[in-house]
Scaffold this motif. Structure first.
Motif, PDB file in Angstrom:
ATOM      1  N   ASP A   9       0.828  -1.206   0.015  1.00  0.00           N
ATOM      2  CA  ASP A   9       0.159   0.105   0.064  1.00  0.00           C
ATOM      3  C   ASP A   9       0.943   1.115   0.004  1.00  0.00           C
ATOM      4  N   HIS A  10       2.216   1.045  -0.137  1.00  0.00           N
ATOM      5  CA  HIS A  10       2.936   2.358  -0.323  1.00  0.00           C
ATOM      6  C   HIS A  10       3.383   2.437  -1.653  1.00  0.00           C
ATOM      7  N   ASP A  35      -4.014  -3.246  -1.866  1.00  0.00           N
ATOM      8  CA  ASP A  35      -4.855  -3.680  -0.900  1.00  0.00           C
ATOM      9  C   ASP A  35      -4.779  -5.322  -1.389  1.00  0.00           C
ATOM     10  N   GLY A  36      -5.446  -6.043  -0.046  1.00  0.00           N
ATOM     11  CA  GLY A  36      -5.336  -7.518  -0.134  1.00  0.00           C
ATOM     12  C   GLY A  36      -6.434  -8.178  -1.128  1.00  0.00           C
ATOM     13  N   ALA A  37      -7.556  -7.381  -1.149  1.00  0.00           N
ATOM     14  CA  ALA A  37      -8.594  -7.947  -1.896  1.00  0.00           C
ATOM     15  C   ALA A  37      -8.401  -7.824  -3.354  1.00  0.00           C
ATOM     16  N   GLU A  38      -7.809  -6.782  -3.892  1.00  0.00           N
ATOM     17  CA  GLU A  38      -7.241  -6.629  -5.207  1.00  0.00           C
ATOM     18  C   GLU A  38      -6.052  -7.580  -5.529  1.00  0.00           C
ATOM     19  N   LEU A  55       2.756  -7.623   4.565  1.00  0.00           N
ATOM     20  CA  LEU A  55       1.945  -8.115   5.524  1.00  0.00           C
ATOM     21  C   LEU A  55       0.855  -7.142   5.983  1.00  0.00           C
ATOM     22  N   SER A  56       1.103  -5.859   6.074  1.00  0.00           N
ATOM     23  CA  SER A  56       0.185  -4.857   6.605  1.00  0.00           C
ATOM     24  C   SER A  56      -0.633  -4.182   5.460  1.00  0.00           C
ATOM     25  N   TYR A  81       6.189  -9.969   2.683  1.00  0.00           N
ATOM     26  CA  TYR A  81       7.097  -8.879   2.742  1.00  0.00           C
ATOM     27  C   TYR A  81       6.888  -8.046   4.002  1.00  0.00           C
ATOM     28  N   THR A  82       7.561  -8.150   4.871  1.00  0.00           N
ATOM     29  CA  THR A  82       7.365  -7.554   6.151  1.00  0.00           C
ATOM     30  C   THR A  82       8.488  -6.790   7.031  1.00  0.00           C
TER      31      THR A  82
END
Length: 209
Positions: A9-10, A35-38, A55-56, A81-82
């Motif tokens: 998200d960055h 985002d995760g859903a996409e 992860l976030s 990746y976290t």
């Protein structure tokens, strides 16, 4: 051509990672998202060889997105990746179906090595992640030994700032069940608040401050 999906998200970080990956001959970022859903939708539609998942992520967090990407596109190798280095998180990544775990802030060469390992149908685990084979039970010491595997999962998710609802979604259980586990954690560890829970996780190196 190795096709790679990038979910973070960055935008600035995504641009840097994309440039790094596409400087490698034969690699192409076929899609990116925030985002995760996409990420799940794109994985199902494009069937990339590798998915790099933060992860976030908003919406679906990285662990739940990993589970769903693996179901939507079984041939896609997922790399989480976290910023967090912990044995417990490494185990969670494995259980979610991920095959690599890379820490942000490590040399770029490590991300390249991890993608190379996945391209060769291998795995790659960051220092600090669980390095033992999958399905080998954890052997925590001290107070952690008193916790069940599910309680340790809840501890990690709550310590990372997830709400009860977010933790429930990540683990595929009900919010009431998370609340029960949280109460058991507080009792077993002698903690009185969420702040103390975070401090406990940091002291035991389950999360980074």
């Amino acid at each position: 051509m190795l096709q790679i999906l990038l979910a973070d998200d960055h935008p600035v970080l995504r641009a840097g990672v994309r440039a790094l990956l596409e400087s490698h001959e034969g690699w192409r970022v076929c899609a990116e998202c925030g985002d995760g859903a996409e990420a799940v939708r794109l994985a199902g539609a494009l069937r990339p060889d590798v998915a790099i998942v933060d992860l976030s992520l908003p919406g679906l967090d990285g662990l739940e997105a990993t589970r769903r990407v693996c179901r939507a596109s079984p041939g896609t190798a997922v790399l989480l990746y976290t910023m967090h280095a912990s044995e417990l998180l490494g185990e969670q990544v494995r259980r979610a179906g991920g095959r690599a775990y890379v820490l942000k802030g490590t040399p770029a060469a490590q991300l390249v090595e991890a993608v190379e390992a996945l391209a060769a149908r291998g795995t790659w685990w960051a220092s600090g992640a669980a390095l033992r084979p999958p399905n080998v039970a954890a052997r925590p010491s001290g107070d952690l030994a008193r916790l069940t595997a599910r309680e340790r999962e809840v501890l990690l998710l709550l310590a990372e700032g997830n709400s009860n609802a977010a933790a429930a979604r990540a683990l595929g259980i009900g919010v009431k069940t998370v609340e029960t586990h949280r109460g058991n954690l507080m009792l077993k560890l002698g903690l009185a608040s969420a702040v103390e829970l975070v401090h406990y996780a940091v002291r035991n190196r389950l999360v980074t401050p």
